[in-house]
Write a protein that holds these residues in place. Structure first.
Motif, PDB file in Angstrom:
ATOM      1  N   ASP A 140       0.863  -6.295  -2.067  1.00  0.00           N
ATOM      2  CA  ASP A 140      -0.104  -5.255  -2.409  1.00  0.00           C
ATOM      3  C   ASP A 140       0.271  -3.907  -1.796  1.00  0.00           C
ATOM      4  O   ASP A 140      -0.446  -3.383  -0.951  1.00  0.00           O
ATOM      5  CB  ASP A 140      -1.490  -5.692  -1.899  1.00  0.00           C
ATOM      6  CG  ASP A 140      -2.601  -4.804  -2.440  1.00  0.00           C
ATOM      7  OD1 ASP A 140      -2.360  -4.095  -3.435  1.00  0.00           O
ATOM      8  OD2 ASP A 140      -3.701  -4.826  -1.858  1.00  0.00           O
ATOM      9  N   PRO A 141       1.400  -3.335  -2.214  1.00  0.00           N
ATOM     10  CA  PRO A 141       1.845  -2.090  -1.560  1.00  0.00           C
ATOM     11  C   PRO A 141       0.757  -1.016  -1.580  1.00  0.00           C
ATOM     12  O   PRO A 141       0.098  -0.814  -2.590  1.00  0.00           O
ATOM     13  CB  PRO A 141       3.046  -1.671  -2.418  1.00  0.00           C
ATOM     14  CG  PRO A 141       3.490  -2.916  -3.072  1.00  0.00           C
ATOM     15  CD  PRO A 141       2.251  -3.731  -3.315  1.00  0.00           C
ATOM     16  N   GLY A 142       0.574  -0.383  -0.450  1.00  0.00           N
ATOM     17  CA  GLY A 142      -0.532   0.557  -0.343  1.00  0.00           C
ATOM     18  C   GLY A 142      -0.099   1.996  -0.163  1.00  0.00           C
ATOM     19  O   GLY A 142      -0.902   2.843   0.197  1.00  0.00           O
ATOM     20  N   ILE A 143       1.161   2.242  -0.417  1.00  0.00           N
ATOM     21  CA  ILE A 143       1.642   3.592  -0.168  1.00  0.00           C
ATOM     22  C   ILE A 143       1.752   4.350  -1.472  1.00  0.00           C
ATOM     23  O   ILE A 143       2.402   3.909  -2.406  1.00  0.00           O
ATOM     24  CB  ILE A 143       3.034   3.551   0.486  1.00  0.00           C
ATOM     25  CG1 ILE A 143       2.953   2.776   1.772  1.00  0.00           C
ATOM     26  CG2 ILE A 143       3.553   4.966   0.742  1.00  0.00           C
ATOM     27  CD1 ILE A 143       1.944   3.304   2.739  1.00  0.00           C
TER      28      ILE A 143
END
Lengths: 251, 522
Positions: free
Chosen positions: A228-231
């Motif tokens: 779940d990449p959050g960047i």
């Protein structure tokens, strides 16, 4: 939509709505469906009107969500293509190719490091690696060549197996954990050996050979995808974006 | 929505945050838990894959995770990327800060070795004069260790060694393999106890807060779990001087939010906890915050081959493992170093590690075939000393992806660790020789600080508010409504994997907090 069609659509919707109220009957479907009236669908409408405005559209979205991925077998590119080389100089690359030939020749059912594309892969990999690792390889390949020239007056790339052995074997050391030998050239020889083995054993060619020999698939592990990449990089955060409007700006 | 004040806010969902949530919610106290990372979804994020299908054939993405030796191309996405959340260290003081940001923290990934501390650790200053004693003793934790071991389903054997307290084990009654028995016998000759390993079995292959602790809290209906909430600061009520909540940033949108709380439990993991306290400018009246960082040395060891197990004859000879608990500096003093080391022993009937064999080509293949099933190796877990100078500071010049200050970590090992390692290698080599093993590698080099992922200290426990950050109940001296449950409160490292002690302390602190809340004291 052309403007006259849009206006025509509005007119139909308006007339239909008025008639429906008068007759207390369900309204026929308009060319441009009426916006959903309930709160939940209004939320979707605000994000994606095309998906939210009609029961049929909502059904389509639900259907898409339930769709299972078709099973289409895919292949690794190495099955049909070769890796371009562009990092090492020709002399260093020739040294690397021969190092691969010497350290990992073909065995009964399995390909050699060269057949498995190890030199090309390492050229690609080192080309993308931090400078410290590049230096270790560049210096190490140069040293192998220099040692061979000094001892046998022949480049390492053209050394026979006995000559190659003479410049490699003194530097092979046993090691463990994350502690390859400290001395630079010894470190290179042992790390290059590990790398050549790794990219050969984990090559498509090796996997295909295992399959052909009826062995289980080699090197299987539990792979983690990015979680779940959050960047996000396209929004600037942390500071006020708008310059406050001053009284002077209005005057 | 109208903002409400939550009863207990727990920052971090790893083992100690999970334990606090379980204990408090089971006592009827509503808890809200914030975690800086996303919720894990094992079905979505994991799959079995051959290395030949990985982009870098198992070598890993070039240059990625340079400080995480545990990173492989299979698991490199599970660790915190230091480009996203940087940290720094002096160039001559390498530190491996190994972090995970997802619900459950590092608890799904730990090694599961499960040991109790003894009074050799809790009263370490009494034994050798270095550092400070803990303000608790072993007997204070016994009832909590008992319960933690039952939750984690710890296997082990009863040994009756004072430095290696026994517990509530699923008794390991498996006989030693032939080679291990020889090593056990060699240990007796050298006065070194070789015991069965102690390990958490957990449930269904996992011993994490995710499956052992948090589900119990969820079951009560009293837990509100909020992932992707990166706490920026613990806020303070100017009138009372107590903490009154936090501000946090949504990981995806970077939206800043405020949450009010009656009590705050910080369980973010040792250095993340200390970083948050530093960024909040609280809980440092002692001046101890950020200091006395310690951990354990790993990486040094020996690799051997058991000759009789070679060439397809390993059955019954090799297999199994052992744990050598700390045995130096108990009743006598060893020259050259303070404290103790433990040893992980592995005797494998599987493939032999090619790195240990200095051959190549067909000769290496032949050796690997012959040595298959004959492997014997040891690895050190040695206590390091928590000097005052081993410390962290806030770096406001380098910010992470959410604009948070980062951490500068300055710590170094000394001759104590070097001398300890030499004693360890020489002792293991002598035992292996006596057992009849062929020693192939002796590695005296240990890993940099941080490698063990057992960082401890920097918010240590002390009965004296001038010497420590929290009291014997994990309650901060400066704010009675702030508790710290992770290993930042450790006073000394011990040789033990800290998880079981962390959980026992968190359980004890949570029960104390519940009682204080019931009395109206917090």
């Amino acid at each position: 939509m052309k403007r006259r069609d849009f206006v025509k659509g509005l007119a139909v919707a308006t007339a239909t709505a008025g008639t429906a109220i008068g007759q207390q009957k369900p309204a026929p479907q308009a060319q441009n469906p009426a916006p959903a009236a309930n709160a939940a669908d209004q939320g979707t409408m605000a994000v994606n009107p095309a998906a939210a405005s009609a029961p049929a559209a909502q059904d389509r979205v639900r259907q898409q969500a339930q769709f299972k991925t078709p099973n289409i077998p895919v292949s690794q590119p190495d099955v049909v293509a070769t890796t371009d080389t562009r990092y090492f100089t020709p002399v260093r690359y020739a040294t690397l190719v021969h190092l691969c030939e010497v350290l990992m020749p073909a065995s009964n059912d399995y390909p050699s490091a060269v057949k498995a594309g190890a030199p090309e892969f390492l050229d690609f990999y080192l080309g993308a690696s931090p400078a410290e690792e590049q230096k270790l390889y560049n210096d190490g390949l140069d040293r192998l060549n220099a040692d061979c020239m000094k001892q046998f007056k022949t480049p390492f790339a053209k050394a026979d197996m006995k000559q190659a052995d003479a410049v490699i074997r003194p530097h092979l050391k046993g090691w463990m954990n994350d502690h390859p030998p400290r001395e630079t050239h010894v470190r290179f020889v042992n790390l290059a050996h590990r790398d050549i083995r790794t990219v050969t054993l984990n090559s498509t060619a090796w996997a295909m050979a295992a399959d052909a020999a009826g062995e289980r698939t080699p090197g299987v592990g539990l792979y983690w995808s990015p979680i779940d990449p959050g960047i996000e990089t396209w929004v600037k955060h942390g500071v006020a974006q708008a310059t406050p409007t001053t009284k002077h700006a209005h005057s | 929505m109208a903002q409400k004040k939550v009863d207990v806010l727990i920052i971090g969902s790893g083992h100690t945050g999970g334990m606090a949530a379980k204990i408090l919610t089971e006592k009827g106290i509503a808890c809200t838990m914030l975690d800086a990372g996303p919720m894990l979804n094992f079905e979505k994020y994991r799959e079995l894959k051959p290395a030949s299908q990985l982009p870098y054939r198992g070598l890993g993405t070039p240059g990625r995770n340079p400080h995480i030796y545990q990173s492989s191309e299979f698991n490199e996405n599970q660790w915190v990327d230091e480009k996203v959340i940087p940290y720094s260290h002096p160039s001559d003081q390498i530190y491996n800060w190994v972090r995970v940001r997802s619900v459950g923290g590092r608890s799904p990934f730990w090694g599961r070795q499960s040991f109790r501390h003894s009074d050799y650790e809790f009263k370490s200053k009494d034994h050798d004069g270095f550092g400070e004693n803990w303000p608790i003793q072993y007997s204070d934790l016994i009832p909590y260790y008992d319960r933690v071991e039952e939750i984690f389903r710890v296997t082990g054997s009863t040994e009756h060694l004072p430095q290696y307290p026994d517990g509530k084990f699923i008794e390991d009654k498996a006989p030693w393999s032939g080679a291990m028995q020889r090593f056990v016998d060699a240990g007796k000759k050298h006065g070194v106890p070789v015991t069965k390993p102690r390990s958490s079995q957990g449930r269904d292959g996992l011993a994490a807060s995710l499956n052992l602790l948090l589900p119990d809290a969820v079951q009560t209906g009293k837990l509100t779990m909020i992932p992707n909430a990166i706490v920026r600061q613990i806020t303070v009520d100017k009138n009372t001087g107590l903490a009154d909540g936090v501000t946090f940033v949504d990981r995806h949108s970077h939206r800043e939010m405020t949450l009010k709380a009656r009590v705050i439990i910080v369980a973010a993991g040792t250095l993340e906890t200390t970083k948050l306290l530093m960024a909040s400018e609280i809980c440092n009246s002692s001046g101890a915050l950020g200091h006395y960082l310690t951990d354990q040395i790993y990486g040094a060891g020996i690799i051997c081959s058991v000759p009789e197990a070679r060439d397809g004859k390993s059955r019954g000879i090799t297999g199994g493992g052992a744990l050598i608990p700390g045995f130096r500096n108990l009743d006598t003093k060893t020259d050259g170093f303070l404290r103790r080391y433990a040893v992980n022993v592995s005797c494998s009937n599987g493939p032999f590690d090619p790195r240990a064999l200095p051959y190549y080509g067909a000769e290496l293949d032949s050796k690997l075939a012959s040595y298959n099933g004959s492997s014997f190796s040891t690895n050190i877990m040695g206590e390091t000393l928590g000097h005052y100078d081993n410390h962290v500071t806030l770096n406001k010049q380098v910010l992470d992806a959410w604009g948070m200050p980062t951490l500068n970590i300055a710590t170094r090992y000394t001759s104590n660790e070097t001398n300890m390692t030499k004693d360890y290698i020489d002792t293991m080599a002598a035992m292996a020789t006596d057992a009849g093993f062929e020693i192939l590698v002796k590695n005296y080099e240990f890993n940099p600080p941080g490698f063990s992922i057992h960082e401890q200290g920097t918010a240590r426990m002390s009965a004296d508010p001038k010497k420590g950050v929290v009291n014997q109940w994990n309650q901060t001296h400066d704010m009675k409504n702030v508790f710290i449950t992770d290993a930042s409160v450790f006073v000394s490292a011990g040789w033990q994997n800290p998880t079981i002690t962390m959980c026992a302390l968190a359980m004890r602190a949570s029960e104390h907090l519940a009682e204080e809340m019931r009395k109206g004291n917090v």
